[in-house]
Design an enzyme around this catalytic site. Structure first.
Site, PDB file in Angstrom:
ATOM      1  N   ASP A 256       0.614  -1.197   0.010  1.00 51.68           N
ATOM      2  CA  ASP A 256       0.045   0.108  -0.069  1.00 51.68           C
ATOM      3  C   ASP A 256       0.947   1.194  -0.077  1.00 51.68           C
ATOM      4  O   ASP A 256       0.525   2.308  -0.683  1.00 51.68           O
ATOM      5  CB  ASP A 256      -0.767   0.192   1.299  1.00 51.68           C
ATOM      6  CG  ASP A 256      -2.011  -0.904   1.165  1.00 51.68           C
ATOM      7  OD1 ASP A 256      -2.380  -1.345   0.011  1.00 51.68           O
ATOM      8  OD2 ASP A 256      -2.689  -1.322   1.980  1.00 51.68           O
TER       9      ASP A 256
ATOM     10  N   GLU B  62      -5.463 -30.156 -20.606  1.00 48.16           N
ATOM     11  CA  GLU B  62      -5.926 -29.054 -19.544  1.00 48.16           C
ATOM     12  C   GLU B  62      -7.378 -29.121 -19.171  1.00 48.16           C
ATOM     13  O   GLU B  62      -8.172 -29.359 -20.301  1.00 48.16           O
ATOM     14  CB  GLU B  62      -5.699 -27.635 -20.380  1.00 48.16           C
ATOM     15  CG  GLU B  62      -4.068 -27.573 -20.906  1.00 48.16           C
ATOM     16  CD  GLU B  62      -4.008 -26.263 -21.872  1.00 48.16           C
ATOM     17  OE1 GLU B  62      -5.070 -25.432 -21.949  1.00 48.16           O
ATOM     18  OE2 GLU B  62      -3.178 -26.010 -22.520  1.00 48.16           O
TER      19      GLU B  62
ATOM     20  N   LYS C 296     -11.009 -27.753 -19.108  1.00 47.35           N
ATOM     21  CA  LYS C 296     -11.688 -26.794 -19.964  1.00 47.35           C
ATOM     22  C   LYS C 296     -12.589 -26.189 -18.932  1.00 47.35           C
ATOM     23  O   LYS C 296     -13.584 -26.579 -18.521  1.00 47.35           O
ATOM     24  CB  LYS C 296     -12.694 -27.799 -20.944  1.00 47.35           C
ATOM     25  CG  LYS C 296     -13.256 -26.618 -21.998  1.00 47.35           C
ATOM     26  CD  LYS C 296     -14.224 -27.330 -23.050  1.00 47.35           C
ATOM     27  CE  LYS C 296     -14.693 -26.389 -24.099  1.00 47.35           C
ATOM     28  NZ  LYS C 296     -15.595 -25.616 -23.668  1.00 47.35           N
TER      29      LYS C 296
ATOM     30  N   ASP D 205     -15.139 -23.301 -17.721  1.00 47.91           N
ATOM     31  CA  ASP D 205     -16.269 -22.581 -18.411  1.00 47.91           C
ATOM     32  C   ASP D 205     -16.429 -21.096 -17.962  1.00 47.91           C
ATOM     33  O   ASP D 205     -17.012 -20.774 -16.945  1.00 47.91           O
ATOM     34  CB  ASP D 205     -17.525 -23.601 -17.760  1.00 47.91           C
ATOM     35  CG  ASP D 205     -18.743 -23.568 -18.445  1.00 47.91           C
ATOM     36  OD1 ASP D 205     -18.780 -22.936 -19.747  1.00 47.91           O
ATOM     37  OD2 ASP D 205     -19.743 -23.798 -18.198  1.00 47.91           O
TER      38      ASP D 205
ATOM     39  N   TYR E  97      -4.070 -19.687 -22.119  1.00 51.48           N
ATOM     40  CA  TYR E  97      -3.902 -21.065 -22.678  1.00 51.48           C
ATOM     41  C   TYR E  97      -3.377 -21.134 -24.096  1.00 51.48           C
ATOM     42  O   TYR E  97      -3.162 -22.251 -24.643  1.00 51.48           O
ATOM     43  CB  TYR E  97      -4.997 -22.275 -22.391  1.00 51.48           C
ATOM     44  CG  TYR E  97      -6.060 -21.625 -22.791  1.00 51.48           C
ATOM     45  CD1 TYR E  97      -6.455 -21.263 -24.166  1.00 51.48           C
ATOM     46  CD2 TYR E  97      -7.240 -21.373 -21.633  1.00 51.48           C
ATOM     47  CE1 TYR E  97      -7.946 -20.961 -24.263  1.00 51.48           C
ATOM     48  CE2 TYR E  97      -8.368 -20.870 -21.968  1.00 51.48           C
ATOM     49  CZ  TYR E  97      -8.746 -20.655 -23.306  1.00 51.48           C
ATOM     50  OH  TYR E  97     -10.062 -20.273 -23.684  1.00 51.48           O
TER      51      TYR E  97
ATOM     52  N   LYS F  23     -15.541 -33.846 -23.285  1.00 49.63           N
ATOM     53  CA  LYS F  23     -16.515 -33.012 -22.353  1.00 49.63           C
ATOM     54  C   LYS F  23     -16.784 -33.969 -21.184  1.00 49.63           C
ATOM     55  O   LYS F  23     -17.016 -35.286 -21.397  1.00 49.63           O
ATOM     56  CB  LYS F  23     -17.850 -32.733 -23.037  1.00 49.63           C
ATOM     57  CG  LYS F  23     -17.640 -31.789 -24.047  1.00 49.63           C
ATOM     58  CD  LYS F  23     -17.388 -30.271 -23.684  1.00 49.63           C
ATOM     59  CE  LYS F  23     -18.469 -29.716 -23.223  1.00 49.63           C
ATOM     60  NZ  LYS F  23     -19.332 -28.783 -24.104  1.00 49.63           N
TER      61      LYS F  23
ATOM     62  N   CYS G 122     -52.109 -29.081   6.298  1.00 51.47           N
ATOM     63  CA  CYS G 122     -50.539 -29.619   6.454  1.00 51.47           C
ATOM     64  C   CYS G 122     -50.848 -31.438   6.266  1.00 51.47           C
ATOM     65  O   CYS G 122     -51.567 -31.824   7.124  1.00 51.47           O
ATOM     66  CB  CYS G 122     -50.128 -29.471   7.837  1.00 51.47           C
ATOM     67  SG  CYS G 122     -48.620 -30.293   8.151  1.00 51.47           S
TER      68      CYS G 122
ATOM     69  N   CYS H  78     -49.958 -32.759  10.010  1.00 55.39           N
ATOM     70  CA  CYS H  78     -50.552 -32.711  11.194  1.00 55.39           C
ATOM     71  C   CYS H  78     -52.182 -32.262  10.874  1.00 55.39           C
ATOM     72  O   CYS H  78     -52.719 -32.367  11.810  1.00 55.39           O
ATOM     73  CB  CYS H  78     -50.098 -31.823  12.116  1.00 55.39           C
ATOM     74  SG  CYS H  78     -50.173 -29.942  11.690  1.00 55.39           S
TER      75      CYS H  78
ATOM     76  N   CYS I  59     -47.377 -24.444   7.603  1.00 56.78           N
ATOM     77  CA  CYS I  59     -48.273 -24.979   8.531  1.00 56.78           C
ATOM     78  C   CYS I  59     -47.991 -23.869   9.809  1.00 56.78           C
ATOM     79  O   CYS I  59     -46.896 -23.886  10.131  1.00 56.78           O
ATOM     80  CB  CYS I  59     -47.504 -26.399   8.690  1.00 56.78           C
ATOM     81  SG  CYS I  59     -48.485 -27.113  10.128  1.00 56.78           S
TER      82      CYS I  59
ATOM     83  N   CYS J 250     -46.556 -29.341  14.949  1.00 55.87           N
ATOM     84  CA  CYS J 250     -46.417 -30.297  13.834  1.00 55.87           C
ATOM     85  C   CYS J 250     -45.426 -31.246  14.076  1.00 55.87           C
ATOM     86  O   CYS J 250     -44.060 -30.710  13.861  1.00 55.87           O
ATOM     87  CB  CYS J 250     -46.580 -29.330  12.548  1.00 55.87           C
ATOM     88  SG  CYS J 250     -46.575 -30.461  11.078  1.00 55.87           S
TER      89      CYS J 250
HETATM   90  S1  IVH Z   1      -7.957 -23.920 -26.643  1.00 56.74           S
HETATM   91  C1  IVH Z   1      -8.723 -23.316 -31.076  1.00 56.74           C
HETATM   92  N1  IVH Z   1      -7.798 -24.344 -24.051  1.00 56.74           N
HETATM   93  O1  IVH Z   1     -13.308 -23.426 -24.920  1.00 56.74           O
HETATM   94  C2  IVH Z   1      -8.480 -23.886 -29.645  1.00 56.74           C
HETATM   95  N2  IVH Z   1      -9.732 -23.567 -25.014  1.00 56.74           N
HETATM   96  O2  IVH Z   1     -15.207 -24.514 -27.042  1.00 56.74           O
HETATM   97  C3  IVH Z   1      -8.534 -22.814 -28.591  1.00 56.74           C
HETATM   98  N3  IVH Z   1     -11.795 -23.057 -23.163  1.00 56.74           N
HETATM   99  O3  IVH Z   1     -13.327 -20.439 -26.923  1.00 56.74           O
HETATM  100  C4  IVH Z   1      -9.092 -22.822 -27.524  1.00 56.74           C
HETATM  101  N4  IVH Z   1     -10.553 -24.028 -21.579  1.00 56.74           N
HETATM  102  O4  IVH Z   1     -13.332 -20.461 -24.179  1.00 56.74           O
HETATM  103  C5  IVH Z   1      -8.544 -23.672 -24.987  1.00 56.74           C
HETATM  104  N5  IVH Z   1      -7.840 -24.957 -21.577  1.00 56.74           N
HETATM  105  C6  IVH Z   1      -8.479 -24.562 -22.768  1.00 56.74           C
HETATM  106  C7  IVH Z   1      -9.878 -23.880 -22.490  1.00 56.74           C
HETATM  107  C8  IVH Z   1     -10.458 -23.472 -23.676  1.00 56.74           C
HETATM  108  C9  IVH Z   1     -11.878 -23.326 -21.984  1.00 56.74           C
HETATM  109  C10 IVH Z   1     -12.811 -22.585 -24.158  1.00 56.74           C
HETATM  110  C11 IVH Z   1     -12.560 -21.428 -24.827  1.00 56.74           C
HETATM  111  C12 IVH Z   1     -12.762 -21.621 -26.279  1.00 56.74           C
HETATM  112  C13 IVH Z   1     -13.804 -22.813 -26.244  1.00 56.74           C
HETATM  113  C14 IVH Z   1     -13.940 -23.764 -27.316  1.00 56.74           C
END
Ligand code: IVH
Length: 670
Positions: free
Chosen positions: A40, A116, A118, A120, A230, A318, A412, A415, A430, A435
């Site tokens: 800070d 890696e 994936k 969301d 990534y 997936k 109810c 009861c 209730c 009860c």
């Molecule tokens: S690589 C052409 N690595 O998945 C590949 N994508 O369905 C470039 N995503 O739009 C993406 N984790 O938003 C890659 N470890 C990961 C990811 C990842 C999530 C998402 C990304 C992409 C979508 C494709």
């Protein structure tokens, strides 16, 4: 006298460099090397100098993360290289098909894969020119995204300038990654929004997207967004030849990379890793919907190329869907401890992400109407995280005409007492305080793991105790005799004694657990902890006024009113006196201020040999410590049991001391 401008400029540069370094240690490595106060001080000094010499402010200064004015709209940004999407596969066979195709297209060459999680979230592109962050954009349709530079600047993990300790800044670097929100942060954000009456986000992904796509960067800055990088777009002045090299290089430049990646030499290794990730899915701090498998070598990627906007060199494997369709066999009504009547759908059993679901809550009558769920309907059910399964929607297209509409009973179901819906509320209740359903539920809640934690007081036993009239209120539990218990079905001398021991032990529960155990409406574990810390005793809490309560940051009007109502009830006051009389001392001292673990936070991973997690948690709390569910830099020790999970890796990464079970015992004097 103005200081020599050049001297100031040098000091400013020095400060920025320092701050950047510490941002990196803090936000990317999760391992600060100076105290918050020292940080800070540096930051303030920089701010003051920049205020005095506005001509020296540059957009890459750490002070410039927030402060851009709201935008009118987002400017479109064309991606120089399109941001591709991924092909999906759902089964091992499909994955192996993909692997075979890759091998065939590569001729004799063998691919190595990098896998890696994936994430969301939503993908973004960050452009760095001569080491400085210039433009950041969303993926958009893959070709054109939105300019969210100002918003991305507010995310502390986004370097505003590349680190150059090891690697000189390249002329051009386009880095791609995922902006996401951790599950906990998402929950907290929604809780806050609920309190202030704002609409809730449906999931962490929507929350992340909604937070990043904000015209006012100030709003984005207030949201707990994170980043993992990534992939690359264009690069000039640096050569990176493989995914592995990328994932090792990015952190050196200051970018956060998800440490949970693995190099796999064979598709079988990738499948093993997939199952590992799937198993850890719940415990990951973020939502992951699969695993991305990428060909490691960039030259091989060139050979493989792409089809219809997705590369052939990568695939998203997936995780099983968290949604499924099934039929509603019946809608029954449950009576909770507050007397609330909850409609529950009885479903034809269906598997959702590996768990068989046969019931789903419908919350209340309005919800049943809103989703238009009828008995006999086909519905979509969802299971997300630890949350109880939920009906997403009905599928009216599949109706036969035989379906029946649900009506809330006027009496109810347990009861027979009258059911009312107070004006302005969505819940039917209730009204009968005695009860049996209410009593049973409040006892079950009191005894539950996170409350008084009375092991052995299961559902069936509570039924018997209440049905036989042995227990009419919570305090009756503490007057049960061994003879009474041993005479019950499926109970013997031994289990009766065990239960008595458990009851005896429960008298030492912490104040926070006690408050939670009382089952005050809207008072969950977290709020109970806040109240325990603030008031220190149940009597003080009982005396708290509405005004005092709403002043506490975590407590809104609804919770405050509920607490006041609870203690205004003669019956509840009597209950607390009765519990005190049996030795439950709610005035127990605040645990945080004393004990060998005072102020310490511990995380457990793996099995302990003769303690459950719950017991360990209680032990730590009784010594003044806290137990967290995930490893962050705030954690003091990670206790490692048998078969530890990813938390151990994380602890090692962050350099957090680990304890064996043996060492933990020593620490707590057991
Ligand atoms: S690589 C052409 N690595 O998945 C590949 N994508 O369905 C470039 N995503 O739009 C993406 N984790 O938003 C890659 N470890 C990961 C990811 C990842 C999530 C998402 C990304 C992409 C979508 C494709």
């Amino acid at each position: 006298m103005a200081e020599d401008l050049e001297t100031v400029r040098r000091r400013i540069e020095k400060l920025r460099e320092e701050i950047r370094k510490h941002d990196y240690y803090y936000y990317v490595l999760n391992q600060p090397i100076i105290s918050d106060a020292e940080y800070d001080r540096l930051f303030r000094e920089l701010q003051e100098l920049e205020q005095k010499y506005p001509q020296l402010v540059t957009p890459d200064s750490p002070t410039q993360r927030v402060g851009a004015p709201p935008a009118e709209e987002f400017r479109p940004v064309r991606h120089a290289l399109p941001m591709l999407s991924l092909q999906n596969c759902f089964t091992e066979e499909e994955f192996l098909d993909w692997d075979r195709r890759v091998r065939r297209l590569l001729g004799g060459e063998k691919p190595v894969y990098v896998c890696e999680p994936k994430l969301d979230g939503l993908s973004v592109e960050l452009i760095y020119e001569d080491g400085v962050f210039t433009v950041g954009s969303t993926r958009g349709d893959g070709y054109t995204g939105e300019d969210v530079t100002q918003n991305l600047r507010t995310i502390k993990q986004v370097p505003l300038r590349l680190l150059s300790d090891e690697i000189p800044p390249p002329r051009l670097l386009e880095v791609r990654g995922e902006v996401y929100m951790e599950k906990e942060a998402f929950k907290r954000l929604n809780e806050e929004r609920a309190k202030s009456g704002e609409p809730l986000f449906a999931n962490p992904r929507n929350a992340a997207a909604g937070s990043l796509r904000q015209l006012d960067p100030g709003v984005t800055a207030s949201r707990p967004l994170k980043l993992f990088c990534y992939a690359l777009g264009r690069v000039e002045g640096i050569e990176i030849k493989s995914q592995e090299e990328l994932l090792v290089t990015l952190p050196k430049l200051g970018f956060p990379v998800n440490p949970l990646w693995r190099r796999c030499e064979t598709p079988e290794e990738a499948i093993d890793f997939y199952h590992e990730l799937l198993e850890r899915r719940e415990e990951l701090p973020y939502e992951a919907d699969g695993m991305v498998v990428k060909v490691n070598d960039f030259a091989q990627r060139e050979v493989l190329g792409e089809v219809s906007r997705a590369p052939r060199w990568a695939i998203a494997f997936k995780f099983p869907a968290e949604e499924a369709t099934t039929r509603v066999l019946d809608i029954v009504v449950q009576v909770g401890r507050t007397g609330a009547l909850t409609p529950v759908a009885i479903l034809e059993p269906v598997e959702v992400s590996g768990v068989t679901v046969s019931r789903a809550t419908l919350h209340n009558e309005d919800e049943v109407r809103r989703k238009d769920v009828r008995i006999g309907d086909w519905v979509v059910v969802r299971r997300a995280g630890e949350v109880i399964p939920e009906i997403v929607k009905s599928i009216p297209e599949r109706r036969t005409g035989e379906e029946k509409e649900f009506k809330m009973p006027t009496r109810c179901p347990v009861c027979g007492g009258p059911v009312v819906r107070p004006p302005g509320e969505v819940v039917h209740r209730c009204e009968n305080l005695s009860c049996p359903a209410r009593i049973k539920e409040s006892i079950r809640h009191f005894a539950s793991r996170r409350a008084a934690d009375i092991e052995g007081l299961g559902e069936k036993l509570v039924d018997q105790l209440v049905d036989k009239g042995l227990v009419r209120r919570i305090s009756d539990l503490y007057h049960l005799t061994k003879e009474q218990l041993a005479a019950l079905e499926r109970m013997g001398d031994k289990s009766a004694q065990n239960l008595l021991d458990q009851l005896e032990r429960s008298k030492g529960m912490s104040l926070a657990r006690f408050i939670y155990a009382l089952g005050i409406r809207y008072v969950g574990e977290h709020i109970a902890e806040v109240l325990a810390e603030r008031f220190g005793s149940i009597d003080e809490l009982a005396r708290a006024s509405y005004e005092e309560l709403v002043e506490i940051p975590e407590i809104g009007p609804r919770i405050a009113q509920s607490i006041v109502d609870f203690f205004a009830s003669e019956d509840n006051r009597r209950l607390i006196e009765e519990l005190k009389a049996v030795g439950i001392d709610p005035r127990a001292e605040r645990p945080k201020e004393k004990g060998p673990l005072a102020g310490k936070t511990l995380v457990f991973t793996g099995r302990l040999s003769d303690m459950t997690r719950e017991e360990a948690k209680r032990l730590v709390e009784s010594l003044g410590g806290k137990v967290a569910s995930s490893v962050s830099r705030k954690v003091d020790y990670v206790v490692v049991g048998e078969d530890p999970g990813s938390k151990l890796d994380r602890a090692r990464e962050l350099g957090i001391p680990t304890l064996t079970e043996e060492e933990f015992r020593k620490l707590v004097g057991r």
